[in-house]
Design an enzyme around this catalytic site. Structure first.
Site, mmCIF file in Angstrom:
data_model
loop_
_atom_site.group_PDB
_atom_site.id
_atom_site.type_symbol
_atom_site.label_atom_id
_atom_site.label_comp_id
_atom_site.label_asym_id
_atom_site.label_seq_id
_atom_site.Cartn_x
_atom_site.Cartn_y
_atom_site.Cartn_z
ATOM 1 N N ASP A 1 0.784 -1.253 0.000
ATOM 2 C CA ASP A 1 0.000 0.000 0.000
ATOM 3 C C ASP A 1 0.806 1.288 0.000
ATOM 4 O O ASP A 1 0.222 2.368 0.006
ATOM 5 C CB ASP A 1 -0.908 0.102 1.252
ATOM 6 N N ASP B 1 -7.767 -7.452 9.847
ATOM 7 C CA ASP B 1 -7.278 -6.254 9.149
ATOM 8 C C ASP B 1 -7.235 -5.044 10.067
ATOM 9 O O ASP B 1 -6.616 -4.021 9.721
ATOM 10 C CB ASP B 1 -8.209 -5.909 7.980
HETATM 11 C C1 BGC Z 1 -0.820 -5.960 10.201
HETATM 12 C C2 BGC Z 1 0.396 -6.769 10.515
HETATM 13 C C3 BGC Z 1 0.115 -8.246 10.272
HETATM 14 C C4 BGC Z 1 -0.406 -8.447 8.873
HETATM 15 C C5 BGC Z 1 -0.763 -9.874 8.576
HETATM 16 C C6 BGC Z 1 -1.331 -6.260 8.837
HETATM 17 O O1 BGC Z 1 -2.538 -5.642 8.667
HETATM 18 O O2 BGC Z 1 -0.549 -4.598 10.332
HETATM 19 O O3 BGC Z 1 0.752 -6.576 11.850
HETATM 20 O O4 BGC Z 1 1.274 -8.996 10.475
HETATM 21 O O5 BGC Z 1 -1.546 -7.643 8.655
HETATM 22 O O6 BGC Z 1 -1.866 -10.294 9.273
#
Ligand code: BGC
Length: 572
Positions: A287, A511
Site C-alpha cells: 500500500d 485487518d
Molecule cells: C498488520 C500486521 C500483520 C499483517 C498480517 C497487517 O494488517 O498490520 O501486523 O502482520 O496484517 O496479518
C-alpha cells in the site's frame, strides 16, 4: 469528464500482505542412475567458499524406488577438506571419506522426492567438489559440477514458485489447526510478515506476532525441504499513511532507522549461504507507493502523513533501499506491492502509479533488475474474475462503467487488471519477464450469496449488482469484509503473466480492530473496520461491511477464519 475525474481520483481500498521465495541459482543437478539397482539418485552439490572455509548444500533426489532411511557417501578430492558442522543429517568423516545419515524426519523419500542437507567446512590448498556420491552404497554415477560462488543476479529463475513446494509457516498453521475444520487448509503456504523490527529476531508470542524470527523461519524451511519462502517487508517510516489500522512503529523521518535497524539485518540473514537453495521471496511494502498517488493534498483521501512521506522521500527511498539490498542476493526475489484494480484501475491512477513504482525501483542506488515482479490484491477482497460482468458490457445502450459499483473504472476484476498493469510496467521500463502475483487468500466470495448468472437488465446497476461475484458494499471497503471466502489455493503459473496465486495475508488474521483497542504496536483504530460507520468520500459514503468484534490488525480472528472457510471458492 469532470465527474469522471472527481470519482476516479480517490478510489482505493487498503490491503496488506507479503510473500517471498528464493532459489539458489547456479545449482547444477546431474542425473545419475545406478546400474541394476533399485536405488537411483540425483545429487546437486553447491558450495560457497572463502579463504579456508566453505558452506556446502546438497540436495538428494530419489529417482528410484521409495527409500526408508538413507546414507550418503562421498570422498573429498583433497585431504585438507573437512566437514565441521552439518545440518539435516548426521555427518561423520574418516580421512577424506564423508558419510551423512538421514535423521528421523527426513529418511523417507518417495520416488521423485528430494531432501536437502548442508554443512560448514574447512579447506586448505584447494577446495574441489566431490566428483562422485553414493546413496545406500549405490553410486549416483556422474557426480556433480557445482558452482563455488553465488550465481549472479541475472541467473535467477524466471518463476520462483514453479516446480517447488512453498514454506508452511508453523505459527500460522498452529492457529489454523486449532480451529474446527482448519486442518483442511493449514498446509498451504502463507507469507511471514516482518511488520516491526522485533519480528526480525522474533518476539514472545504476542497477540499478533510470532516467536519465530527470520532465521527460525529459514531453518524451518530447510527442515521442511521447502523450495520457497515468502516474507513481507512492511515497516516503512510513516507506514499506512492514509489509514490507521496498520500504522507502524517508525515515524515519518525514521528512514535511517528503517535502513540500519530493519532492512540491513534482514538482508544479512537472507544472505547467509546456508539458505541459498531456498528461493526467498520478499513482498515489498504493501500500500505504500499507491498512497502517494491517490491520497495526498487536494484529493478526497488526502492525509497530512501521506504529504509528509511524499515530500521527504521516505517511501520512495525506503523501497529503493530495500530493493537494492535484497535484490542483489542470487536467491532472493522482490515483488513490489501494486495495490489492486479498485484503487488504481482508473487512468488517472494507473499510469502515475506505474511511473512512481519505476521511480522507487531506481532510487537509493537500485535498478529495475532488483524487481522480479509485482503483487496485486494484497490482503484485499477483489474477485479474481467476474464471469457475469465484463467491462465492455452495456445495458440498454449504457456502459457498465457507468454503474455505481464500477464508477468509471476500466477494470472489474483482479486477473484482467494484473495482466494489463504488467504490460504497463514493462512499458515504463521494467523487465519484459516480470511476473505478477495475486493474493487470493480472501477473494473467493463463494457460499450461498454467490451469483450464478448475470443480474437483471433493468439498469446498469441492477445488472452489475445482481451479477457481481464481489459482494462488498463498495469496492473501496477493505477491512474484515463480511461474506468473504477463501479464494484460489496458492499455485504457480495459473495464467499468462501471473507467477502465482499466493496467500500473503494469512487467512484468520484481522485487518484492524472494530473499536479502539489500546496496544503497543502503533496500531490505530480505523473506522473502516467499524461496522457501524457510514463511510467517507473514499468509499462513496457507504457502510463499511466490516465484521464486528474484530481484534487489532494481525491478531487472530476466529469468526472471520470460520466464515472464510464457509464461503471458500473453490469450495473446500
Ligand atoms: C498488520 C500486521 C500483520 C499483517 C498480517 C497487517 O494488517 O498490520 O501486523 O502482520 O496484517 O496479518
Amino acid at each position: 469528464m469532470n465527474v469522471w475525474r472527481r470519482l476516479s481520483g480517490p478510489r482505493r481500498a487498503l490491503a496488506l500482505a507479503g510473500a517471498g521465495v528464493l532459489v539458489a541459482g547456479g545449482l547444477v543437478t546431474i542425473p545419475v542412475t545406478a546400474a541394476q539397482a533399485a536405488t537411483q539418485c540425483d545429487i546437486a552439490y553447491s558450495a560457497n567458499e572463502w579463504p579456508g572455509g566453505f558452506t556446502a548444500s546438497i540436495t538428494i533426489k530419489n529417482v528410484g524406488d521409495p527409500i526408508n532411511g538413507w546414507t550418503l557417501g562421498w570422498t573429498f578430492p583433497n585431504s585438507g577438506q573437512r566437514v565441521q558442522q552439518g545440518w539435516s543429517a548426521e555427518f561423520t568423516q574418516s580421512g577424506s571419506q564423508v558419510t551423512a545419515r538421514s535423521l528421523s524426519y527426513n529418511g523417507t523419500l518417495a520416488t521423485g522426492a528430494s531432501t536437502s542437507i548442508g554443512f560448514n567446512g574447512a579447506w586448505s590448498g584447494s577446495n574441489p567438489k566431490p566428483t562422485s556420491f553414493t546413496l545406500n552404497g549405490v553410486t549416483c554415477n556422474g557426480g556433480t559440477t557445482p558452482p563455488t560462488t553465488p550465481p549472479p543476479t541475472g541467473s535467477k529463475v524466471d518463476n520462483p514458485y514453479a516446480g517447488v513446494r512453498g514454506y508452511v509457516n508453523p505459527e500460522w498453521k498452529t492457529k489454523a489447526d486449532a480451529e474446527p475444520g482448519g486442518s483442511r487448509i493449514s498446509n498451504n503456504p502463507t507469507a511471514v510478515w516482518l511488520d516491526r523490527i522485533a519480528a526480525i529476531n522474533g518476539t514472545p508470542d504476542s497477540s499478533s506476532n510470532g516467536a519465530f524470527g527470520v532465521r527460525d523461519h529459514l531453518e524451518e524451511a530447510l527442515r521442511q525441504g521447502a523450495g520457497y519462502i515468502q516474507f513481507v517487508i512492511y515497516n516503512l517510516p510513516g507506514r499506512d499513511c492514509a489509514a490507521l489500522a496498520s500504522n507502524g512503529e517508525l515515524g515519518p523521518n525514521d528512514l535511517p532507522r528503517y535502513k540500519a535497524e530493519y532492512i540491513d539485518p534482514i538482508a544479512a540473514i537472507q544472505a547467509d549461504p546456508k539458505y541459498r537453495n531456498i528461493r526467498i521471496i520478499n513482498i515489498i511494502e504493501i500500500d505504500s507507493l499507491p498512497n502517494l498517488v491517490t491520497n495526498t493534498s487536494g484529493q478526497a483521501g488526502g492525509t497530512a502523513m501521506c504529504d509528509t512521506v511524499k515530500a521527504n522521500g521516505a517511501y520512495v527511498n525506503g523501497v529503493g533501499y530495500a530493493l537494492a539490498k535484497l535484490g542483489t542476493l542470487g536467491n532472493v526475489y522482490n515483488y513490489i506491492d501494486a495495490a489492486h484494480h479498485g484503487w488504481i484501475g482508473w487512468d488517472t491512477n494507473f499510469g502515475p502509479t506505474a511511473d512512481l513504482l519505476k521511480t522507487a525501483a531506481v532510487a537509493s542506488g537500485s535498478t529495475v533488475a532488483n524487481v522480479h515482479g509485482f503483487i496485486v490484491n494484497t490482503a484485499n477482497y477483489s474477485a479474481l474474475r467476474e464471469p457475469y460482468v465484463k467491462i465492455t458490457d452495456t445495458v440498454n445502450g449504457t456502459s457498465v462503467r457507468q454503474s455505481k459499483w464500477i464508477d468509471w473504472n476500466f477494470y472489474v476484476d483482479e486477473l484482467s487488471f494484473a495482466q494489463a498493469f504488467r504490460q504497463k510496467l514493462v512499458q515504463v521500463g521494467f523487465d519484459a519477464n516480470i511476473g505478477m502475483l495475486i493474493d487470493t487468500s480472501r477473494n473467493g466470495w463463494g457460499g450461498t450469496a454467490r451469483p450464478t448468472g448475470p443480474g437483471a437488465t433493468t439498469s446498469v446497476d441492477t445488472y452489475v449488482n445482481g451479477g457481481r461475484i464481489d459482494r462488498r458494499i463498495h469496492a473501496g471497503n477493505w477491512c474484515n469484509q463480511s461474506g468473504a471466502g477463501l479464494g484460489e489455493r496458492p499455485r504457480s503459473a495459473p495464467e499468462p503473466g501471473i507467477d502465482a496465486y499466493v496467500w500473503v495475508k494469512p487467512p484468520g488474521e484481522s485487518d484492524g480492530s472494530s473499536e479502539l483497542i489500546p496496544n503497543d504496536e502503533g496500531k490505530g483504530f480505523d473506522r473502516m473496520c467499524d461496522p457501524t460507520y457510514t463511510g467517507n468520500a473514499r468509499n462513496g459514503n457507504s457502510a463499511t461491511g466490516a465484521l464486528p468484534n474484530a481484534p487489532i490488525s494481525g491478531a487472530w480472528f476466529s469468526a472471520q477464519f470460520q466464515e472464510l472457510m464457509r464461503n471458500a471458492y473453490p469450495a473446500l
